[in-house]
Design an enzyme around this catalytic site. Structure first.
Site, short mmCIF file in Angstrom:
data_model
loop_
_atom_site.label_atom_id
_atom_site.label_comp_id
_atom_site.label_asym_id
_atom_site.label_seq_id
_atom_site.Cartn_x
_atom_site.Cartn_y
_atom_site.Cartn_z
CG HIS A 257 -14.03 7.00 4.29
ND1 HIS A 257 -13.30 6.48 3.24
CD2 HIS A 257 -13.99 6.06 5.29
CE1 HIS A 257 -12.84 5.29 3.57
NE2 HIS A 257 -13.23 5.01 4.80
CG HIS B 171 -16.75 1.51 5.11
ND1 HIS B 171 -16.54 0.69 6.19
CD2 HIS B 171 -15.64 2.27 4.98
CE1 HIS B 171 -15.35 0.96 6.72
NE2 HIS B 171 -14.78 1.91 5.99
CD GLU C 161 -13.10 0.39 3.17
OE1 GLU C 161 -12.95 1.59 2.83
OE2 GLU C 161 -12.66 -0.06 4.24
#
Length: 288
Positions: free
Chosen positions: A44, A113, A253
């Site tokens: 991420h 997210h 996501e």
């Protein structure tokens, strides 16, 4: 609280969502090393990804737009990257548009997210939800959750899951789906390879059966990660002092395929100078 440690609550994730194997990749003959923040891999965006920085806002008639410049070398990524994220609300539809332009070739895969529990704030687990994801295939992963490099048909995912115990399914953080297959959200966390990347033809739906509340997610991205909050531990408090234990929410996501920068046969996540990264997911809410 958002400036301290949190599990990406509601955040924009980037430059690259999901994992890059060993935090390494090579572009145009140059090797790049990212921060390792998820075992042996980069997750991420690294140690200080887009979820941990302040953006410049602009209020719109029906939403808000955020901008930031990610400088060359930030978290090890090449090139300056200008990023715009625009949220617009129209009736029961929330759209999130991601745009970006780069000064050098760089990988990029942005996602949101947000965590959802359609039963409502502080409602405990999501075991009374159903999830349906339309996808052609899924990506098996290794023990560090990096795709092995091959895509498998969705029906094989369902078969494999049925052979596992419930606890094993709950711990699965790989990429799993079945075409038009309905899956209980208490079974697993999954992600999928979507059909064609056109919003009209790719959809996923979450439904809370007792209330009839539903969420549909449409996207222009080639993949989606379905995550059931396996790493939530109840240590964080939200509105009304509610805590968020394991499996108390799910995420959908929309994104590129994980580790695509190291797998040329995956859909490309590279952005080149003169091009524009432009993707939009749509979230549609309804109630019976």
């Amino acid at each position: 609280g958002y400036t301290r440690k949190h599990p990406f609550f509601g955040a924009v994730v980037g430059r690259v969502a999901n994992r890059i194997a060993k935090g390494r990749f090579t572009l145009e003959g140059k090797d790049y090393q990212l921060a390792l923040n998820n075992g042996p891999n980069s997750l991420h965006g690294g140690a200080k990804g887009f979820d941990k920085v302040l953006w410049s806002p602009q209020v719109l008639p029906n939403g808000v737009s955020f901008f930031r410049l990610s400088p060359d070398g930030e978290e090890g990524y090449p090139g300056d990257l200008q990023v715009w994220v625009t949220y617009t609300l129209s009736g029961k539809e929330l759209a999130i548009n991601y745009r970006a332009q780069a000064s050098q070739v760089t990988p990029i895969s942005l996602t949101n997210h947000a965590y959802f529990n359609l039963a409502g704030q502080g409602s405990g687990d999501i075991y009374d939800h159903e999830i349906s994801i339309e996808a052609d295939s899924y990506l098996p992963v290794d023990d560090t959750k990096i795709p092995t490099g091959r895509a498998e048909e969705g029906k094989e995912a369902g078969k494999g899951l049925q052979e596992k115990s419930e606890e094993e399914q709950l711990q699965e953080l790989g990429m799993v789906s079945g075409k038009q297959r309905r899956l209980r959200a208490d079974l697993l966390a999954l992600s999928s390879c979507l059909q064609g990347g056109e919003a009209a033809g790719c959809w996923r739906q979450a439904c809370h059966l007792p209330t009839g509340r539903a969420l549909e997610v449409h996207t222009t991205q080639p993949g989606i990660q379905f995550y059931t909050g396996n790493n939530l531990d109840g240590s964080l408090k939200g509105k009304g002092a509610a805590t968020y234990p394991k499996h108390s929410a799910f995420c959908l996501e929309t994104q590129g395929w994980p580790d695509a920068v190291n797998k040329p046969h995956f859909p490309s996540t590279l952005l080149r100078p003169g091009e524009e990264y432009n993707h939009t997911p749509w979230l549609l809410f309804s109630a019976a």
